[in-house]
Design a protein around this motif. Structure first.
Motif, PDB file in Angstrom:
ATOM      1  N   MET A 259       0.845  -1.188   0.000  1.00  0.00           N
ATOM      2  CA  MET A 259       0.000   0.000   0.000  1.00  0.00           C
ATOM      3  C   MET A 259       0.887   1.247   0.000  1.00  0.00           C
ATOM      4  SD  MET A 259      -3.281   0.651   2.470  1.00  0.00           S
ATOM      5  CE  MET A 259      -4.595   1.758   1.995  1.00  0.00           C
ATOM      6  N   THR A 260       0.477   2.288  -0.727  1.00  0.00           N
ATOM      7  CA  THR A 260       1.279   3.491  -0.842  1.00  0.00           C
ATOM      8  C   THR A 260       1.243   4.310   0.444  1.00  0.00           C
ATOM      9  OG1 THR A 260      -0.558   4.848  -1.661  1.00  0.00           O
ATOM     10  CG2 THR A 260       0.712   3.605  -3.298  1.00  0.00           C
ATOM     11  N   GLU A 261       2.218   5.218   0.566  1.00  0.00           N
ATOM     12  CA  GLU A 261       2.237   6.121   1.715  1.00  0.00           C
ATOM     13  C   GLU A 261       0.940   6.913   1.801  1.00  0.00           C
ATOM     14  OE1 GLU A 261       4.516  10.213   3.079  1.00  0.00           O
ATOM     15  OE2 GLU A 261       5.633   8.735   1.909  1.00  0.00           O
ATOM     16  N   ARG A 262       0.491   7.435   0.653  1.00  0.00           N
ATOM     17  CA  ARG A 262      -0.737   8.229   0.643  1.00  0.00           C
ATOM     18  C   ARG A 262      -1.940   7.382   1.064  1.00  0.00           C
ATOM     19  NH1 ARG A 262      -1.755  13.021  -2.240  1.00  0.00           N
ATOM     20  NH2 ARG A 262       0.482  13.336  -1.943  1.00  0.00           N
ATOM     21  N   GLY A 263      -2.005   6.155   0.602  1.00  0.00           N
ATOM     22  CA  GLY A 263      -3.112   5.283   0.972  1.00  0.00           C
ATOM     23  C   GLY A 263      -3.130   4.973   2.456  1.00  0.00           C
ATOM     24  N   LEU A 264      -1.966   4.708   3.033  1.00  0.00           N
ATOM     25  CA  LEU A 264      -1.890   4.456   4.471  1.00  0.00           C
ATOM     26  C   LEU A 264      -2.305   5.692   5.263  1.00  0.00           C
ATOM     27  CD1 LEU A 264       1.484   2.505   4.564  1.00  0.00           C
ATOM     28  CD2 LEU A 264      -0.740   1.566   5.200  1.00  0.00           C
ATOM     29  N   ALA A 265      -1.884   6.855   4.771  1.00  0.00           N
ATOM     30  CA  ALA A 265      -2.240   8.086   5.467  1.00  0.00           C
ATOM     31  C   ALA A 265      -3.748   8.311   5.439  1.00  0.00           C
ATOM     32  CB  ALA A 265      -1.519   9.271   4.829  1.00  0.00           C
ATOM     33  N   TYR A 266      -4.382   8.018   4.318  1.00  0.00           N
ATOM     34  CA  TYR A 266      -5.837   8.179   4.240  1.00  0.00           C
ATOM     35  C   TYR A 266      -6.537   7.301   5.276  1.00  0.00           C
ATOM     36  CZ  TYR A 266      -6.591  11.226   0.204  1.00  0.00           C
ATOM     37  OH  TYR A 266      -6.664  12.312  -0.627  1.00  0.00           O
ATOM     38  N   ASP A 267      -6.003   6.109   5.528  1.00  0.00           N
ATOM     39  CA  ASP A 267      -6.611   5.239   6.542  1.00  0.00           C
ATOM     40  C   ASP A 267      -6.621   5.911   7.908  1.00  0.00           C
ATOM     41  OD1 ASP A 267      -7.080   3.232   4.729  1.00  0.00           O
ATOM     42  OD2 ASP A 267      -5.381   1.986   5.336  1.00  0.00           O
ATOM     43  N   VAL A 268      -5.586   6.702   8.201  1.00  0.00           N
ATOM     44  CA  VAL A 268      -5.510   7.416   9.473  1.00  0.00           C
ATOM     45  C   VAL A 268      -6.327   8.696   9.434  1.00  0.00           C
ATOM     46  CG1 VAL A 268      -3.954   8.526  11.129  1.00  0.00           C
ATOM     47  CG2 VAL A 268      -3.222   6.449   9.927  1.00  0.00           C
ATOM     48  N   PHE A 269      -6.249   9.414   8.318  1.00  0.00           N
ATOM     49  CA  PHE A 269      -6.934  10.702   8.228  1.00  0.00           C
ATOM     50  C   PHE A 269      -8.448  10.555   8.290  1.00  0.00           C
ATOM     51  CE2 PHE A 269      -3.224  12.569   5.524  1.00  0.00           C
ATOM     52  CZ  PHE A 269      -2.443  12.637   6.656  1.00  0.00           C
ATOM     53  N   ALA A 270      -8.976   9.475   7.726  1.00  0.00           N
ATOM     54  CA  ALA A 270     -10.438   9.322   7.682  1.00  0.00           C
ATOM     55  C   ALA A 270     -11.063   9.378   9.079  1.00  0.00           C
ATOM     56  CB  ALA A 270     -10.819   8.045   6.949  1.00  0.00           C
ATOM     57  N   PRO A 271     -10.610   8.563  10.047  1.00  0.00           N
ATOM     58  CA  PRO A 271     -11.204   8.693  11.384  1.00  0.00           C
ATOM     59  C   PRO A 271     -10.854  10.014  12.061  1.00  0.00           C
ATOM     60  CG  PRO A 271      -9.426   7.064  11.405  1.00  0.00           C
ATOM     61  CD  PRO A 271      -9.702   7.396   9.970  1.00  0.00           C
ATOM     62  N   LEU A 272      -9.710  10.603  11.733  1.00  0.00           N
ATOM     63  CA  LEU A 272      -9.375  11.901  12.320  1.00  0.00           C
ATOM     64  C   LEU A 272     -10.293  13.005  11.800  1.00  0.00           C
ATOM     65  CD1 LEU A 272      -5.495  12.246  12.639  1.00  0.00           C
ATOM     66  CD2 LEU A 272      -7.216  12.316  14.448  1.00  0.00           C
ATOM     67  N   TRP A 273     -10.657  12.955  10.533  1.00  0.00           N
ATOM     68  CA  TRP A 273     -11.648  13.911  10.029  1.00  0.00           C
ATOM     69  C   TRP A 273     -12.971  13.726  10.770  1.00  0.00           C
ATOM     70  CZ3 TRP A 273      -9.657  12.303   4.647  1.00  0.00           C
ATOM     71  CH2 TRP A 273      -8.653  13.178   4.223  1.00  0.00           C
ATOM     72  N   GLY A 274     -13.333  12.459  10.976  1.00  0.00           N
ATOM     73  CA  GLY A 274     -14.559  12.191  11.719  1.00  0.00           C
ATOM     74  C   GLY A 274     -14.490  12.714  13.136  1.00  0.00           C
ATOM     75  N   ILE A 275     -13.373  12.491  13.806  1.00  0.00           N
ATOM     76  CA  ILE A 275     -13.208  12.967  15.180  1.00  0.00           C
ATOM     77  C   ILE A 275     -13.282  14.488  15.227  1.00  0.00           C
ATOM     78  CG2 ILE A 275     -11.450  13.227  16.998  1.00  0.00           C
ATOM     79  CD1 ILE A 275     -10.721  10.250  16.392  1.00  0.00           C
ATOM     80  N   SER A 276     -12.715  15.158  14.233  1.00  0.00           N
ATOM     81  CA  SER A 276     -12.760  16.622  14.197  1.00  0.00           C
ATOM     82  C   SER A 276     -14.195  17.124  14.118  1.00  0.00           C
ATOM     83  CB  SER A 276     -11.944  17.141  13.018  1.00  0.00           C
ATOM     84  OG  SER A 276     -10.586  16.758  13.121  1.00  0.00           O
ATOM     85  N   GLU A 277     -15.004  16.504  13.264  1.00  0.00           N
ATOM     86  CA  GLU A 277     -16.399  16.931  13.140  1.00  0.00           C
ATOM     87  C   GLU A 277     -17.193  16.608  14.401  1.00  0.00           C
ATOM     88  OE1 GLU A 277     -18.602  16.284   9.629  1.00  0.00           O
ATOM     89  OE2 GLU A 277     -16.904  16.593   8.278  1.00  0.00           O
ATOM     90  N   LEU A 278     -17.016  15.414  14.919  1.00  0.00           N
ATOM     91  CA  LEU A 278     -17.722  15.029  16.139  1.00  0.00           C
ATOM     92  C   LEU A 278     -17.334  15.941  17.297  1.00  0.00           C
ATOM     93  CD1 LEU A 278     -17.156  11.211  15.700  1.00  0.00           C
ATOM     94  CD2 LEU A 278     -19.423  12.277  15.740  1.00  0.00           C
ATOM     95  N   ALA A 279     -16.047  16.264  17.383  1.00  0.00           N
ATOM     96  CA  ALA A 279     -15.573  17.126  18.463  1.00  0.00           C
ATOM     97  C   ALA A 279     -16.132  18.531  18.332  1.00  0.00           C
ATOM     98  CB  ALA A 279     -14.047  17.148  18.462  1.00  0.00           C
ATOM     99  N   ALA A 280     -16.253  19.020  17.096  1.00  0.00           N
ATOM    100  CA  ALA A 280     -16.815  20.355  16.888  1.00  0.00           C
ATOM    101  C   ALA A 280     -18.261  20.414  17.359  1.00  0.00           C
ATOM    102  CB  ALA A 280     -16.720  20.740  15.411  1.00  0.00           C
ATOM    103  N   VAL A 281     -19.030  19.370  17.066  1.00  0.00           N
ATOM    104  CA  VAL A 281     -20.425  19.330  17.510  1.00  0.00           C
ATOM    105  C   VAL A 281     -20.490  19.239  19.031  1.00  0.00           C
ATOM    106  CG1 VAL A 281     -22.607  18.069  17.386  1.00  0.00           C
ATOM    107  CG2 VAL A 281     -21.167  18.267  15.342  1.00  0.00           C
ATOM    108  N   SER A 282     -19.650  18.380  19.613  1.00  0.00           N
ATOM    109  CA  SER A 282     -19.642  18.221  21.068  1.00  0.00           C
ATOM    110  C   SER A 282     -19.262  19.521  21.766  1.00  0.00           C
ATOM    111  CB  SER A 282     -18.670  17.110  21.454  1.00  0.00           C
ATOM    112  OG  SER A 282     -18.635  16.911  22.845  1.00  0.00           O
ATOM    113  N   ALA A 283     -18.275  20.227  21.214  1.00  0.00           N
ATOM    114  CA  ALA A 283     -17.831  21.478  21.822  1.00  0.00           C
ATOM    115  C   ALA A 283     -18.897  22.560  21.747  1.00  0.00           C
ATOM    116  CB  ALA A 283     -16.557  21.960  21.140  1.00  0.00           C
ATOM    117  N   ALA A 284     -19.790  22.442  20.752  1.00  0.00           N
ATOM    118  CA  ALA A 284     -20.879  23.412  20.615  1.00  0.00           C
ATOM    119  C   ALA A 284     -22.014  23.126  21.583  1.00  0.00           C
ATOM    120  CB  ALA A 284     -21.398  23.419  19.185  1.00  0.00           C
TER     121      ALA A 284
END
Length: 205
Positions: free
Chosen positions: A1-26
């Motif tokens: 798997m490419t570096e970019r592909g591995l990074a996407y595996d990590v970024f996907a839940p982090l994007w989700g956490i960012s959105e969930l955290a923004a809602v929770s903080a509101a």
């Protein structure tokens, strides 16, 4: 798997956490009151701490790490939508979710936090087995990343990391370690070594 592909595996839940955290903080109010841009601006230092751990775990280049910023949504005033919360919370609510109902929104946030923190741990272990500093350093960085992500979510970071580990151990680990798993033998042993190291760090085994 490419570096970019591995990074996407990590970024996907982090994007989700960012959105969930923004809602929770509101304050789990209407999604119309949520600003992902404002949340990221306010919590930039904590988010950067997570990203630095991710960078070290994966040995990712600056170009690869820049993908997280370009596609995160906060640089273009992206909105948090009911559809994205459904995705990040594993469709715990039927479509369309009544996100104006506080009980519904809380349920989605709790499920989303569990699901995305566990997915983040799984992705980080997967990356660590093929890249980065190796088992002498990576387990500590994995715990650090998940703990700091938990703090973004407004949780006790240490407790969230322990919970994420236990959920990962049950939901993901057996499918990689069973004798009939498609995981190559050497990779299986690397995953097992990380499981043992994380257990020692998080549960004092």
């Amino acid at each position: 798997m490419t570096e970019r592909g591995l990074a996407y595996d990590v970024f996907a839940p982090l994007w989700g956490i960012s959105e969930l955290a923004a809602v929770s903080a509101a304050g789990a109010r209407s999604l119309e009151d949520v600003s992902l841009t404002d949340f990221v601006r306010t919590r930039r230092a904590e988010l950067d701490g997570v990203l630095e751990a991710v960078r070290l775990i994966g040995g990712f280049s600056a170009d690869t790490m820049a993908v997280f910023e370009r596609q995160g949504g906060w640089n273009s005033d992206g909105e948090v939508t009911p559809e994205s919360l459904m995705l990040y919370s594993g469709c715990i609510e039927a479509y369309p979710p009544d996100t104006d109902d506080p009980a519904v929104l809380r349920r989605m946030l709790r499920m989303g936090a569990d699901l995305q923190s566990t997915a983040l741990m799984d992705a980080l272990v997967g990356v660590a087995t093929v890249r980065g500093p190796g088992p002498a350093k990576a387990p500590v960085l994995i715990v650090e990343a998940v703990r700091e992500a938990g703090e973004l979510l407004g949780a006790d970071g240490g407790q969230l990391a322990r919970d994420a580990f236990r959920m990962w151990r049950v939901a993901h680990l057996p499918s990689a370690l069973r004798p009939d798993a498609p995981t190559p033998p050497e990779a299986r042993e690397r995953v097992r070594a990380y499981a043992h190291a994380l257990e020692e760090l998080l549960e004092g085994a």
